[in-house]
Enzyme design. Sequence first.
Site, mmCIF file in Angstrom:
data_model
loop_
_atom_site.group_PDB
_atom_site.id
_atom_site.type_symbol
_atom_site.label_atom_id
_atom_site.label_comp_id
_atom_site.label_asym_id
_atom_site.label_seq_id
_atom_site.Cartn_x
_atom_site.Cartn_y
_atom_site.Cartn_z
ATOM 1 N N LYS A 43 -3.882 15.184 6.998
ATOM 2 C CA LYS A 43 -4.405 13.889 7.466
ATOM 3 C C LYS A 43 -3.508 13.350 8.583
ATOM 4 O O LYS A 43 -3.990 12.886 9.611
ATOM 5 C CB LYS A 43 -4.494 12.883 6.308
ATOM 6 C CG LYS A 43 -4.985 11.510 6.767
ATOM 7 C CD LYS A 43 -5.078 10.467 5.675
ATOM 8 C CE LYS A 43 -5.367 9.092 6.286
ATOM 9 N NZ LYS A 43 -5.319 7.982 5.323
ATOM 10 N N PHE A 81 -6.992 6.998 0.665
ATOM 11 C CA PHE A 81 -7.348 5.645 0.220
ATOM 12 C C PHE A 81 -8.411 5.077 1.154
ATOM 13 O O PHE A 81 -8.776 5.699 2.166
ATOM 14 C CB PHE A 81 -6.103 4.744 0.190
ATOM 15 C CG PHE A 81 -5.570 4.379 1.554
ATOM 16 C CD1 PHE A 81 -4.813 5.275 2.287
ATOM 17 C CD2 PHE A 81 -5.834 3.126 2.119
ATOM 18 C CE1 PHE A 81 -4.327 4.943 3.542
ATOM 19 C CE2 PHE A 81 -5.348 2.781 3.371
ATOM 20 C CZ PHE A 81 -4.595 3.694 4.087
ATOM 21 N N GLY A 82 -8.873 3.890 0.800
ATOM 22 C CA GLY A 82 -9.797 3.155 1.665
ATOM 23 C C GLY A 82 -11.016 3.968 2.061
ATOM 24 O O GLY A 82 -11.686 4.580 1.208
ATOM 25 N N ARG A 121 -2.560 6.728 11.940
ATOM 26 C CA ARG A 121 -1.225 6.354 11.434
ATOM 27 C C ARG A 121 -0.197 7.424 11.798
ATOM 28 O O ARG A 121 0.920 7.117 12.191
ATOM 29 C CB ARG A 121 -1.296 6.167 9.913
ATOM 30 C CG ARG A 121 -0.035 5.586 9.293
ATOM 31 C CD ARG A 121 -0.279 5.085 7.889
ATOM 32 N NE ARG A 121 -1.256 4.007 7.905
ATOM 33 C CZ ARG A 121 -2.529 4.127 7.498
ATOM 34 N NH1 ARG A 121 -2.976 5.261 6.970
ATOM 35 N NH2 ARG A 121 -3.363 3.113 7.574
ATOM 36 N N ASP A 155 -0.778 -2.450 10.690
ATOM 37 C CA ASP A 155 -2.112 -2.979 10.471
ATOM 38 C C ASP A 155 -3.113 -1.969 11.018
ATOM 39 O O ASP A 155 -2.916 -1.438 12.112
ATOM 40 C CB ASP A 155 -2.267 -4.328 11.174
ATOM 41 C CG ASP A 155 -3.302 -5.172 10.469
ATOM 42 O OD1 ASP A 155 -3.117 -5.446 9.272
ATOM 43 O OD2 ASP A 155 -4.314 -5.539 11.102
ATOM 44 N N ASN A 187 0.838 -1.198 0.000
ATOM 45 C CA ASN A 187 0.000 0.000 0.000
ATOM 46 C C ASN A 187 0.883 1.262 0.000
ATOM 47 O O ASN A 187 1.409 1.677 1.031
ATOM 48 C CB ASN A 187 -0.918 -0.021 1.230
ATOM 49 C CG ASN A 187 -1.901 1.138 1.240
ATOM 50 O OD1 ASN A 187 -1.642 2.190 0.660
ATOM 51 N ND2 ASN A 187 -3.019 0.947 1.913
ATOM 52 N N LYS A 211 0.049 4.130 2.503
ATOM 53 C CA LYS A 211 0.558 3.919 3.867
ATOM 54 C C LYS A 211 2.020 4.337 3.936
ATOM 55 O O LYS A 211 2.440 4.988 4.889
ATOM 56 C CB LYS A 211 0.500 2.426 4.221
ATOM 57 C CG LYS A 211 -0.795 1.946 4.741
ATOM 58 C CD LYS A 211 -0.611 0.525 5.279
ATOM 59 C CE LYS A 211 -1.923 0.003 5.794
ATOM 60 N NZ LYS A 211 -1.798 -1.307 6.427
HETATM 61 P P1 IMP Z 1 -4.606 -3.150 6.358
HETATM 62 O O1 IMP Z 1 -4.013 -2.424 7.509
HETATM 63 O O2 IMP Z 1 -3.720 -3.116 5.170
HETATM 64 O O3 IMP Z 1 -5.094 -4.523 6.726
HETATM 65 O O4 IMP Z 1 -5.854 -2.316 5.866
HETATM 66 C C1 IMP Z 1 -7.035 -2.214 6.536
HETATM 67 C C2 IMP Z 1 -8.080 -1.511 5.718
HETATM 68 O O5 IMP Z 1 -8.581 -0.472 6.549
HETATM 69 C C3 IMP Z 1 -7.615 -0.840 4.431
HETATM 70 O O6 IMP Z 1 -7.805 -1.644 3.314
HETATM 71 C C4 IMP Z 1 -8.536 0.376 4.350
HETATM 72 O O7 IMP Z 1 -9.723 0.016 3.715
HETATM 73 C C5 IMP Z 1 -8.815 0.663 5.806
HETATM 74 N N1 IMP Z 1 -7.893 1.709 6.282
HETATM 75 C C6 IMP Z 1 -6.802 1.577 7.063
HETATM 76 N N2 IMP Z 1 -6.213 2.759 7.272
HETATM 77 C C7 IMP Z 1 -6.938 3.650 6.589
HETATM 78 C C8 IMP Z 1 -6.810 5.054 6.397
HETATM 79 O O8 IMP Z 1 -5.888 5.727 6.854
HETATM 80 N N3 IMP Z 1 -7.765 5.609 5.643
HETATM 81 C C9 IMP Z 1 -8.787 4.913 5.096
HETATM 82 N N4 IMP Z 1 -8.950 3.618 5.220
HETATM 83 C C10 IMP Z 1 -8.007 2.987 5.971
#
Ligand code: IMP
Length: 188
Positions: A165, A142-143, A171, A67, A11, A14
């Site tokens: 942000k 994202f996300g 984060r 995570d 990602n 991130k």
């Molecule tokens: P992972 O930490 O890669 O397992 O991701 C967890 C999921 O949570 C991601 O795919 C996003 O959909 C969501 N997510 C985690 N952090 C963020 C962020 O900072 N903004 C928006 N969505 C997030």
Amino acid sequence: MGKEIAIATSNIHKIRELEQVLSKCSIRLRQVDIPKIEIQSEDLQLVAINAAIAVYNILREPVIVEDAGLFVEALSGFPGSYSSYVFKTIGINGILRLLEGVEDRRAYFESVIALAHNRGVLCVRGRVYGSIATEPRGSGGFGFDPIFVPEGSTKTFAEMSLEEKNKYSHRGRAARELCRVVERVEIY
Ligand code: IMP
């Protein structure tokens, strides 16, 4: 000189967000392409620590795994540690549908950063409280960024610059904590 630490994630968002904070305490990140082994658990910390140790055992050098998840109060913390799967399946619109007509829109994001290094594993976390917007706004990030409004702002994360942000985000907070801890710990 600073410290170089590997990071196991695909990602890029991130990585950029973490880099913006970690560069201030002279940590350089190097992306490694080792698939993150994710155990199934509701506990982000367990998921991150297990993944970091698994990658460390391959790399044998300090490595970070982050995570994160979105926890919605009215949904008893769903999607939580399953946020990635839920984003890929029902997505933003699915979460908005689940919250249709729901007044209590409180939610929080949590980030856990596990750093497996030559002398052990350390773990930091960051949390940001806020609420779920009634419709997506903004095109950054994202996300679930387009639907999350942190406390103290009226903008969604997707309407903010990366720097803005990071000031609020889970984060950004976890990364600032990592800076404080890494200064005091020998990792090589
Ligand atoms: P992972 O930490 O890669 O397992 O991701 C967890 C999921 O949570 C991601 O795919 C996003 O959909 C969501 N997510 C985690 N952090 C963020 C962020 O900072 N903004 C928006 N969505 C997030």
